[in-house]
Enzyme design. Structure first.
Site, PDB file in Angstrom:
ATOM      1  N   ASN A   1      11.889 -30.096  16.225  1.00  0.00           N
ATOM      2  CA  ASN A   1      12.795 -29.682  15.393  1.00  0.00           C
ATOM      3  C   ASN A   1      12.226 -28.997  14.197  1.00  0.00           C
ATOM      4  O   ASN A   1      12.782 -28.670  13.013  1.00  0.00           O
ATOM      5  CB  ASN A   1      13.598 -30.574  14.718  1.00  0.00           C
ATOM      6  CG  ASN A   1      13.083 -31.646  14.006  1.00  0.00           C
ATOM      7  OD1 ASN A   1      11.846 -31.733  13.918  1.00  0.00           O
ATOM      8  ND2 ASN A   1      13.731 -32.682  13.791  1.00  0.00           N
ATOM      9  N   LYS A   2      10.974 -28.746  14.094  1.00  0.00           N
ATOM     10  CA  LYS A   2      10.118 -28.356  13.058  1.00  0.00           C
ATOM     11  C   LYS A   2      10.015 -26.794  13.070  1.00  0.00           C
ATOM     12  O   LYS A   2      10.324 -26.086  13.986  1.00  0.00           O
ATOM     13  CB  LYS A   2       8.627 -28.772  13.105  1.00  0.00           C
ATOM     14  CG  LYS A   2       8.405 -30.191  12.950  1.00  0.00           C
ATOM     15  CD  LYS A   2       9.389 -30.740  11.656  1.00  0.00           C
ATOM     16  CE  LYS A   2       8.855 -32.152  11.179  1.00  0.00           C
ATOM     17  NZ  LYS A   2       9.470 -32.902  12.135  1.00  0.00           N
ATOM     18  N   ILE A   3       9.516 -26.224  11.839  1.00  0.00           N
ATOM     19  CA  ILE A   3       9.731 -24.686  11.568  1.00  0.00           C
ATOM     20  C   ILE A   3       8.818 -23.985  12.803  1.00  0.00           C
ATOM     21  O   ILE A   3       8.919 -23.127  13.288  1.00  0.00           O
ATOM     22  CB  ILE A   3       9.188 -24.340  10.282  1.00  0.00           C
ATOM     23  CG1 ILE A   3      10.110 -24.818   9.148  1.00  0.00           C
ATOM     24  CG2 ILE A   3       9.057 -22.816  10.143  1.00  0.00           C
ATOM     25  CD1 ILE A   3       9.809 -24.496   7.895  1.00  0.00           C
TER      26      ILE A   3
END
Length: 376
Positions: free
Chosen positions: A182-184
């Site tokens: 879910n990180k950039i």
């Protein structure tokens, strides 16, 4: 299946090409050209001399605290408003996390709370760049220097955030990053440690690679861990770093649209951004004021879910969780408790459509209006 998920992965660049290249090279494990490339490029972007890729953000923290010499019985100051991995990394080493409140103007560790938390047992400070906002590193580093303790930046949620024009990742003794799904920037699972110390580089490489002597194969002078990242995972990361400007620009646009839509809703408070900070646009976050909005944060989560919109509450304050209830808590935790009770993360991902942002904002606005009509 959510109509609008809270997060979604974007692999629309050279990810497939690079992964296939890694497979065809036969270097699919913890050595290979993409590992070398990622560590070099990411370190340059963070203005750090060294970068070590590793299996995830939690083990990045574990490596950093071990490398800086933490011992059983030591204390490490951490904000209670953070993901539990920050405290777990300390506990893994037999040390004790000491919890302090956050600054309401940044949602990050409050430098003014540090002095009261430092004791003769204090070994270090972990400054979390919460929800993409950098902590006040100059003040934190100054206090740490006075007391002779180290500082780690937990930048899991803040790649390419800037503090007074400087990128996070090179502002302390070490910094850690996460590349969870879910990180950039993501490799599914993955992490990194950035730092400048030559001796720390030798130590962390040994700890990451089972403790093996770099000059004597299969000789292990210390107990280490298998915390390495694969060449395939780094291939994914290299492809995403190529598009970093595009990705950051798109997500910044999402933040701007949310702010335009939500800023006028009674009882909705937007994330504060200090004048010296450049936010890393990870998850768009708000705080609900129930007595004004007319509903609690959890009621809003349920309302959004009924409309097919996924969301996430802020982290439960760590000092209130069962494993850490007996750890020292310094101060009232007023701001931490408020954020933990009322904070909400909204859908944020690269290909989130403008009309979907409108739908999320309209759904929130309608809930507030229904309460205002009942009150009238």
């Amino acid at each position: 299946m959510w109509k609008i998920p809270v997060a979604s992965v974007d692999v629309s660049g050279n990810e497939e090409e690079f992964v296939v290249e890694a497979i065809r090279s036969s270097w699919i494990s913890s050595s290979g050209a993409f590992i070398e490339r990622f560590e070099r490029e990411f370190g340059e972007m963070c203005d750090s001399k060294y970068t070590l890729s590793c299996a995830n953000g939690t083990v990045a923290l574990h490596l950093a605290v071990m490398g800086l010499g933490i011992r059983p019985g030591d204390e490490v100051i951490v904000p209670s408003m953070t993901y539990i991995a920050t405290a777990n990394a300390v506990a893994y080493c037999g040390a004790t996390p000491v919890f302090v409140d956050v600054d309401p103007e940044t949602w990050c560790l409050d430098p003014e709370a540090l002095e009261a938390a430092i004791t003769s047992k204090t070994r270090g400070i972990i400054a979390v760049h919460l929800l993409g906002h950098p902590a006040d590193m100059d003040r934190i580093n100054e206090i740490a220097a006075i007391h002779g303790v180290w500082v780690i930046e937990d930048a899991a949620e803040a790649p390419f955030a800037e503090y007074k024009g400087r990128p996070v990742g090179g502002l302390a003794d070490a910094a850690t990053f996460s590349f969870f799904g879910n990180k950039i920037f993501t490799s599914g699972e993955g992490g990194a440690v950035t730092f400048n110390g030559d001796q720390l580089n030798v130590r962390l490489k040994a700890l990451r690679g089972q403790g093996m002597d770099p000059n004597r194969r299969y000789y292990f002078p210390i107990i280490g861990y298998n915390y390495r990242l694969t060449n395939i995972a780094c291939a994914l990361l290299c492809a995403q770093l190529e598009r970093r400007e595009e990705i950051l620009s798109r997500r910044s646009g999402i933040f701007e649209q949310y702010s335009e839509q939500l800023s006028s809703i009674p009882g909705i408070h937007l994330q504060p951004v200090a004048s010296w900070a450049t936010l890393s646009p990870w998850m768009y976050s708000i705080v609900i004021q129930p007595d004004v909005f007319g509903h609690t944060r959890d009621e809003l989560i349920a309302h959004l879910a009924d409309a097919g919109i996924d969301s996430r509450p802020f982290f439960v304050p760590i000092h209130s969780l069962p494993p850490y209830r007996d750890c020292p808590v310094v101060g009232s935790m007023e701001h931490t408790n408020t954020l933990g009770q009322n904070g909400l993360m909204l859908p944020t991902y690269n290909h989130l459509a403008s009309e979907d942002i409108d739908f999320v904002a309209t759904t929130i606005r309608q809930m507030c209006r229904s309460q205002l009509r009942r009150a009238a």
